[in-house]
Design a protein around this motif. Sequence first.
Motif, mmCIF file in Angstrom:
data_model
loop_
_atom_site.group_PDB
_atom_site.id
_atom_site.type_symbol
_atom_site.label_atom_id
_atom_site.label_comp_id
_atom_site.label_asym_id
_atom_site.label_seq_id
_atom_site.Cartn_x
_atom_site.Cartn_y
_atom_site.Cartn_z
ATOM 1 N N HIS B 89 0.828 -1.216 0.000
ATOM 2 C CA HIS B 89 0.000 0.000 0.000
ATOM 3 C C HIS B 89 0.860 1.264 0.000
ATOM 4 O O HIS B 89 0.535 2.241 -0.674
ATOM 5 C CB HIS B 89 -0.976 -0.019 1.183
ATOM 6 C CG HIS B 89 -2.132 -0.957 0.975
ATOM 7 N ND1 HIS B 89 -3.228 -1.001 1.797
ATOM 8 C CD2 HIS B 89 -2.374 -1.871 -0.004
ATOM 9 C CE1 HIS B 89 -4.081 -1.911 1.345
ATOM 10 N NE2 HIS B 89 -3.578 -2.463 0.276
ATOM 11 N N ALA B 113 -4.261 -4.311 -8.634
ATOM 12 C CA ALA B 113 -3.924 -5.612 -8.053
ATOM 13 C C ALA B 113 -3.070 -5.435 -6.798
ATOM 14 O O ALA B 113 -3.211 -6.192 -5.831
ATOM 15 C CB ALA B 113 -3.190 -6.475 -9.070
ATOM 16 N N ILE B 115 -3.089 -2.967 -4.561
ATOM 17 C CA ILE B 115 -3.942 -2.613 -3.413
ATOM 18 C C ILE B 115 -4.641 -3.864 -2.880
ATOM 19 O O ILE B 115 -4.631 -4.146 -1.680
ATOM 20 C CB ILE B 115 -5.025 -1.578 -3.826
ATOM 21 C CG1 ILE B 115 -4.375 -0.249 -4.225
ATOM 22 C CG2 ILE B 115 -6.026 -1.359 -2.700
ATOM 23 C CD1 ILE B 115 -5.348 0.730 -4.898
ATOM 24 N N LEU B 116 -5.208 -4.644 -3.801
ATOM 25 C CA LEU B 116 -6.028 -5.783 -3.377
ATOM 26 C C LEU B 116 -5.188 -6.914 -2.799
ATOM 27 O O LEU B 116 -5.610 -7.585 -1.852
ATOM 28 C CB LEU B 116 -6.887 -6.277 -4.549
ATOM 29 C CG LEU B 116 -7.905 -5.238 -5.070
ATOM 30 C CD1 LEU B 116 -8.677 -5.805 -6.256
ATOM 31 C CD2 LEU B 116 -8.864 -4.780 -3.979
ATOM 32 N N VAL B 117 -3.994 -7.134 -3.337
ATOM 33 C CA VAL B 117 -3.132 -8.166 -2.737
ATOM 34 C C VAL B 117 -2.643 -7.680 -1.367
ATOM 35 O O VAL B 117 -2.486 -8.481 -0.440
ATOM 36 C CB VAL B 117 -1.964 -8.564 -3.669
ATOM 37 C CG1 VAL B 117 -1.017 -9.533 -2.970
ATOM 38 C CG2 VAL B 117 -2.510 -9.216 -4.941
ATOM 39 N N ASP B 119 -4.504 -5.960 0.658
ATOM 40 C CA ASP B 119 -5.656 -6.319 1.510
ATOM 41 C C ASP B 119 -5.648 -7.812 1.826
ATOM 42 O O ASP B 119 -5.954 -8.224 2.948
ATOM 43 C CB ASP B 119 -6.979 -5.965 0.802
ATOM 44 C CG ASP B 119 -7.199 -4.466 0.706
ATOM 45 O OD1 ASP B 119 -6.501 -3.717 1.409
ATOM 46 O OD2 ASP B 119 -8.081 -4.044 -0.074
ATOM 47 N N TYR B 120 -5.318 -8.602 0.817
ATOM 48 C CA TYR B 120 -5.270 -10.056 1.021
ATOM 49 C C TYR B 120 -4.232 -10.431 2.086
ATOM 50 O O TYR B 120 -4.512 -11.220 2.995
ATOM 51 C CB TYR B 120 -4.960 -10.767 -0.292
ATOM 52 C CG TYR B 120 -4.611 -12.227 -0.115
ATOM 53 C CD1 TYR B 120 -5.598 -13.174 0.095
ATOM 54 C CD2 TYR B 120 -3.277 -12.644 -0.115
ATOM 55 C CE1 TYR B 120 -5.278 -14.514 0.300
ATOM 56 C CE2 TYR B 120 -2.949 -13.980 0.081
ATOM 57 C CZ TYR B 120 -3.948 -14.903 0.289
ATOM 58 O OH TYR B 120 -3.627 -16.223 0.498
ATOM 59 N N TYR B 122 -3.006 -8.629 4.421
ATOM 60 C CA TYR B 122 -3.482 -8.145 5.702
ATOM 61 C C TYR B 122 -4.501 -9.122 6.296
ATOM 62 O O TYR B 122 -4.406 -9.529 7.466
ATOM 63 C CB TYR B 122 -4.101 -6.766 5.478
ATOM 64 C CG TYR B 122 -4.471 -6.038 6.729
ATOM 65 C CD1 TYR B 122 -3.717 -6.160 7.888
ATOM 66 C CD2 TYR B 122 -5.589 -5.220 6.767
ATOM 67 C CE1 TYR B 122 -4.070 -5.487 9.038
ATOM 68 C CE2 TYR B 122 -5.945 -4.535 7.909
ATOM 69 C CZ TYR B 122 -5.194 -4.679 9.049
ATOM 70 O OH TYR B 122 -5.550 -4.021 10.189
ATOM 71 N N ALA B 123 -5.451 -9.545 5.458
ATOM 72 C CA ALA B 123 -6.474 -10.498 5.910
ATOM 73 C C ALA B 123 -5.823 -11.824 6.324
ATOM 74 O O ALA B 123 -6.198 -12.442 7.321
ATOM 75 C CB ALA B 123 -7.501 -10.729 4.806
ATOM 76 N N LYS B 124 -4.828 -12.226 5.554
ATOM 77 C CA LYS B 124 -4.102 -13.469 5.836
ATOM 78 C C LYS B 124 -3.400 -13.385 7.206
ATOM 79 O O LYS B 124 -3.418 -14.332 7.985
ATOM 80 C CB LYS B 124 -3.073 -13.666 4.724
ATOM 81 C CG LYS B 124 -2.288 -14.926 4.789
ATOM 82 C CD LYS B 124 -3.049 -16.074 4.204
ATOM 83 C CE LYS B 124 -2.386 -17.389 4.528
ATOM 84 N NZ LYS B 124 -3.177 -18.528 4.099
ATOM 85 N N LEU B 126 -4.221 -11.505 9.777
ATOM 86 C CA LEU B 126 -5.222 -11.567 10.844
ATOM 87 C C LEU B 126 -5.786 -12.969 10.990
ATOM 88 O O LEU B 126 -6.092 -13.424 12.096
ATOM 89 C CB LEU B 126 -6.352 -10.564 10.558
ATOM 90 C CG LEU B 126 -6.205 -9.135 11.095
ATOM 91 C CD1 LEU B 126 -6.143 -9.136 12.610
ATOM 92 C CD2 LEU B 126 -5.046 -8.369 10.553
#
Lengths: 328, 328
Positions: B89, B113, B115-117, B119-120, B122-124, B126
Amino acid sequence: MSEVEILEKIKSELNIIEETLKTYLDSQHPFINQVSEYIIFSGGKRIRPLLTVLCAKLFLNENLNNRYLETIYRTSILFEYLHAATLLHDDVVDSAEFRRGRKAARNLWGNQATILVGDYLYAKALRLASLLENPRVMDVITQTTLLMSEGEILQLLNLDNTTLTEAEYEEVIYRKTAVLISACCEVGAILGEAKPNECLLLKNFGKYLGLAFQIIDDLLDYLSEETGKDLGKDFKEGKITLPVIYALQLADTEEKNTLLYLLKTPEVEKKDFETAKKIIEKNQGFIKSKEKAEQYINLAKDCLKELPNNFYKDLLLFISDYLLKRKK
Amino acid sequence: MSEVEILEKIKSELNIIEETLKTYLDSQHPFINQVSEYIIFSGGKRIRPLLTVLCAKLFLNENLNNRYLETIYRTSILFEYLHAATLLHDDVVDSAEFRRGRKAARNLWGNQATILVGDYLYAKALRLASLLENPRVMDVITQTTLLMSEGEILQLLNLDNTTLTEAEYEEVIYRKTAVLISACCEVGAILGEAKPNECLLLKNFGKYLGLAFQIIDDLLDYLSEETGKDLGKDFKEGKITLPVIYALQLADTEEKNTLLYLLKTPEVEKKDFETAKKIIEKNQGFIKSKEKAEQYINLAKDCLKELPNNFYKDLLLFISDYLLKRKK
């Protein structure tokens, strides 16, 4: 239960949710609150937190202590923050100019701040989740955000895929919308201390509701009164949604070529949109999408059958019907 | 404990961390893994997971069962995913062309892509945290990500602030770097089942280490051998860091104006960079920054004094000294 009573109750729940949303936007930095408020208070339907609250109350005694009630509302809003975070990032990814009839946040504060405030709202949502100190809730939420973020990437990769099948479309809307609505309902059930099989029923209820919700959204992109004044957003962006997929199945070669050409043309006009709508209409794209949404709403309602019969179940049934009938 | 033994041990820990990083990048979608791997395996020092592992082992018996060991490594890597998410980011926000001497991910796959990876990942991260089912760890991590995301926004707002004070700079690097390194150490201590006061000591150890780490990073942006070949990234971007802040305190008006002018000029050349370096050098910007980093390393080491004396403490002390002495 009369419709007036139902609407009264929904209104009062929404008021509390609205207050709670304001209370927890509490960054010490005015700029962060300003951008967050702009996206959070931009006319969302609050369907996500509402479902969490109702699914919790379905199982709880009316005489809840205030502290636990507060916990339920505080947890419910995290889904609105999560949703808002995805909207901010979506708008950057799609270079969107507008969102809900207003300028998109990125149009006011730029892509940089919009990406970072999206990250902030995401972090805020996870923070609210962790305050519960409930590993089951954390499990649901982290699984949800992971599925969603993968879904966003798949959607990006599918952007130019004009041969999107119905199954692929469902996978996209499952991850884009249904997973989160499913989580709202499941977490509600967990907060209501429902039994495992009841939690599962509400998880599925939310999933079907979410699928129907997104299909209706995609339908309204062509048919709502608002898009009556302008072109549909999906059409402008060349996004393949269910009405198009169904229409392409029945259309003859000429119609097919015209529809795909119009979808893929960067600069389309109102008359192109009308031509596309006629092709979709003639080839049953709208009617079959509506039927599909109806099927999902029925599946959602079926999930409620074995759950306690009370006022809150009536509300959940009412909302299911409303999501199908809504005009915007 | 000889330096050879220490380096051997660090190398073997880093190998396990590297393997674990690979194991858990397990999206079903090759594209997501491809972009994730690009940023994760781009020559990071793995200082974050290493600290988690060492802080946990500081309190644990050598005869740990394998399952718990795996849990420690699995948890340690979430900090690397989190870090990678912020790098992706950051690169979009800064429109960066390069990262660690290679093309930035956004340069290969575009901003969307990237930005979205981000986010991915980050989600991973957590998701890995939630697998522990430990509310204390979740508390630390969600507080950390919230502070970090606010910090990113503050940094963006401060971008053109040429009157940045030392205190403001510290707040920025605290949130940008120290909070996460502090969380690595604290979570390590929690995994090691350390007592509350021991967890707090390691939390502070990480904080001081992180502050020193970032100051050295900012110093190396001017002085490392790599930037010897090119201009420093911070200088190019006009970012005010500690060497500049210190130099501005002592510089005369002409030097001050020159330094700020060069920092704010969009197209700078090698000779401008050399001029800026001379002004900073002459006004003690580098030496005082180094001293500040030393102070923090000493504070970090002080935190370890009351903790168990064993091999792992030696490793933590070694790493503290290494972070101060590193040349890149």
